[in-house]
Write an enzyme that holds these catalytic residues in place. Structure first.
Site, mmCIF file in Angstrom:
data_model
loop_
_atom_site.group_PDB
_atom_site.id
_atom_site.type_symbol
_atom_site.label_atom_id
_atom_site.label_comp_id
_atom_site.label_asym_id
_atom_site.label_seq_id
_atom_site.Cartn_x
_atom_site.Cartn_y
_atom_site.Cartn_z
ATOM 1 N N HIS A 74 -2.596 -3.007 -1.300
ATOM 2 C CA HIS A 74 -2.203 -3.672 -2.541
ATOM 3 C C HIS A 74 -3.370 -4.282 -3.289
ATOM 4 O O HIS A 74 -3.220 -4.680 -4.431
ATOM 5 C CB HIS A 74 -1.142 -4.728 -2.267
ATOM 6 C CG HIS A 74 -1.679 -6.064 -1.803
ATOM 7 N ND1 HIS A 74 -2.523 -6.206 -0.736
ATOM 8 C CD2 HIS A 74 -1.461 -7.306 -2.281
ATOM 9 C CE1 HIS A 74 -2.810 -7.485 -0.578
ATOM 10 N NE2 HIS A 74 -2.185 -8.172 -1.498
ATOM 11 N N GLY A 75 -4.507 -4.402 -2.662
ATOM 12 C CA GLY A 75 -5.636 -5.022 -3.363
ATOM 13 C C GLY A 75 -6.894 -4.863 -2.547
ATOM 14 O O GLY A 75 -6.954 -4.033 -1.630
#
Lengths: 476, 147
Positions: free
Chosen positions: A399-400
């Site tokens: 996600h990041g």
């Protein structure tokens, strides 16, 4: 972490065989360098999750993982209600349905650069960000419940969004099964004046430019080309989600005890899916998901207002909006059998591959956009879901970038003012109410987002489509 | 980051301790109640290092089956009042009576320019949760706060 603690399956798949109370293996997708940089707590937490009742296949960990609460951030776990499976408030996290949306502008960098400073100032003025900021919207009880049931549909009906956005939002913009009546009065009170606010910490609104295209065909379908400008928003369900997390974490510690579930860590607090507490949490959590979808739709509407003033006719069509702190009921194949599983993704993005029935028609042929937020200095990525991600990790990806240093350590190492000036010299304008907040979010406090997405690609979870570099970053 | 009552203080009143994405808070005191009060200061220091004027007093009450869960309840009560009142609190008083805590928070409305708030606490967690006295009788109360 010492990679020696794992059985290496291939260059980006590392496995812990079930031992002790573990019911399934723990599987981490990362390269060796990323594994070495992870805290030992990631191992411990992945192993603890593997011991929860009703877990199916494995306790998965994404390449951007770091130490979380109960579950690691970057953890994915699916539970089968027919096997006594549980739902865990800690497995979703406090910022329920925190996620990312990316909107296209149809502009090139050369269009934006002459007005970059004025655009940054206007966005900072129009987008409520940080502690002490309030939105222009105050909800009474009836409107609160309508928002919690309606999600982005509610925002659009009130004029804070566009109907054309809805099929580009997960769940068509409204999470079914939401139960506003299961949300506490305290949670609703926290949200009364927070609709259309960005929040703080790692949340942001960025104006970004596409610096590299990795897959021309998919980029064309996504509407992306080199030098294009896009707007990306990262935020979640604000105070409402935080309070629901707080309320149910407390309740689930007792619920687990009542159900005879031994928790190695209280933060793994959970309740059987088929229990009164489990059902109430699911109803409240889905309401919080709608809050997040509505909030990002409103923020997108505010961004449209600012862009229309600078670039008449520029209406920022939505590429996609996807959450990364959720628990969703999804059909998955387990040992050749189709099962309805409760898939927890905590700091992990759903990543459906080509042909998935839930994707809107224009995207179905290529797969779901997987939006990966990096840091304000190093950039972000847009990936596309891979078909084999379904079998690898219940169609999930990173996600990041994931934090490499704590806020505490970042604050000791960097000055927010210097970071802001250095980034300005590189053409990246930061606007934030707090220089200390900038220091805590320093680019150096994050892992190398490129290494993370390459690992996700090598592991077959999602494939790179475009790399983005920020031009403007509004931080809370 | 930590803060002492005076340079001569033997032990800091509170400290932050690192967590990958978030912040740990720990308060110290001669009693558990005093450790809770100083942990309140540590919580506010997540948001700002600027002085907070004690202009308004807010009363809170919470209950929990043990001291550690009561500590989480206490921090969550402060977080809730910060959020709904748009306030920051700089001084805290705590009375613990068995499973019940009565507290008073003194503070003022957030002034974005003066306080330059860095980030917003979302909720206190059970991670690194510990309330205990050491061999010398000094109490500490600690947990990680999600921000």
């Amino acid at each position: 972490m010492d990679p020696g603690r794992f059985t290496r399956v291939d260059a980006t798949t590392w496995r812990v065989e079930p031992h002790g109370p573990m019911r399934v293996p723990a599987i981490i997708f990362a390269d060796e360098a990323l594994i070495r940089d992870m805290d030992d707590k990631v191992y411990e937490q992945a192993v603890n999750v593997a011991a929860l009742p009703g877990i199916v296949q494995a306790s998965y960990v994404m390449p951007d993982a770091h130490w979380g609460y109960g579950f690691p951030i970057g953890g994915v776990a699916a539970f089968d209600p027919d096997q006594g499976g549980v739902v865990s408030a800690g497995g979703v996290g406090f910022d329920i349905s925190c996620g990312v949306r990316t909107m296209l502008t149809g502009l090139k960098a050369a269009d934006v650069l002459p007005v970059q400073k004025a655009l940054a100032d206007s966005l900072f003025e129009e987008i409520p960000a940080g502690v002490g900021s309030t939105g222009a919207i105050t909800l009474d009880f009836a409107e609160m419940d309508a928002m919690l049931a309606g999600g982005a549909h509610w925002a659009v009906a009130r004029g804070w969004g566009e109907p054309r956005d809805l099929d580009r939002i997960e769940e068509g913009g409204r999470m079914a099964g939401a139960r506003p009546d299961y949300v506490s009065a305290r949670a609703k009170e926290r949200q009364r004046r927070e609709m259309g606010t960005l929040g703080s910490g790692n949340h942001y609104l960025e104006v970004q430019v596409v610096t590299e295209i990795f897959d021309d065909g998919v980029a064309r379908v996504f509407g992306l080309a080199e030098d294009d400008v896009v707007v990306t928003i990262h935020c979640g369900s604000r105070g409402l989600g935080h309070q629901i997390g707080t309320d149910f974490l407390k309740e689930m510690v007792l619920a687990a005890e009542t159900a005879g579930i031994k928790l190695p860590d209280r933060e793994l607090a959970c309740a059987p899916i088929r229990s009164e507490v489990g059902e109430r949490y699911l109803g409240a959590m889905r309401a919080a998901m709608n809050c997040a979808l509505a909030n990002r739709e409103i923020l997108g509407h505010y961004a449209r207002g600012v862009f229309a003033r600078f670039f008449p006719g520029c209406d920022l069509p939505l590429l996609f909006d996807v959450s990364h702190n959720t628990c969703k009921v999804e059909p998955h194949l387990v040992d050749g059998r189709r099962c309805e599983l409760f898939v927890h993704r905590k700091g992990a993005t759903r990543a459906f591959g080509p042909g998935h029935e839930s994707l809107p028609e224009p995207l179905r042929a290529v797969g779901q956009p997987v939006l990966i937020g990096g840091s304000m200095g190093t950039g972000s990525y847009i990936l596309v879901g891979e078909a084999q991600a379904e079998q690898k990790a219940f169609a999930s990806a990173c996600h990041g970038a994931g934090r490499a240093l704590s806020r505490h350590a970042a604050l000791k190492q960097w000055s927010g003012r210097k970071i802001r000036d250095d980034l300005a010299a590189q053409g990246i304008l930061i606007r934030s109410p707090s220089t200390r907040g900038i220091a805590e979010e320093a680019p150096g406090a994050y892992k190398d987002v490129s290494a993370v997405v390459v690992a996700a690609e090598q592991a077959g979870l999602a494939r790179r489509v475009a790399r983005l570099r920020p031009l403007i970053c509004i931080k809370g | 980051m930590n803060q002492s009552a005076s340079p001569a203080a033997v032990k800091a009143r509170w400290e932050h301790f690192p967590h990958d994405a978030d912040v740990g808070v720990r308060g110290f005191g001669a009693t558990a109640a005093e450790a809770f009060e100083h942990a309140g200061e540590a919580l506010t220091a997540i948001v700002t290092h600027a002085p907070i004027e004690p202009r308004v007093a807010v009363a809170v009450r919470c209950e929990a089956p043990d001291l550690e869960l009561l500590f989480v309840e206490w921090l969550n009560a402060i977080i809730y009042e910060m959020a709904v009142r748009q306030m920051l609190f700089g001084r805290f008083a705590v009375r613990i009576d068995g499973a019940r805590l009565d507290g008073t928070l003194w503070g003022e409305l957030v002034d974005i320019e003066r306080h330059a708030p860095a980030c917003e606490p979302k909720g206190a967690t059970y991670t690194a949760l510990k309330v205990a006295a050491d061999a010398s009788g000094l109490w500490s109360a600690a947990c990680v706060v999600d921000v």
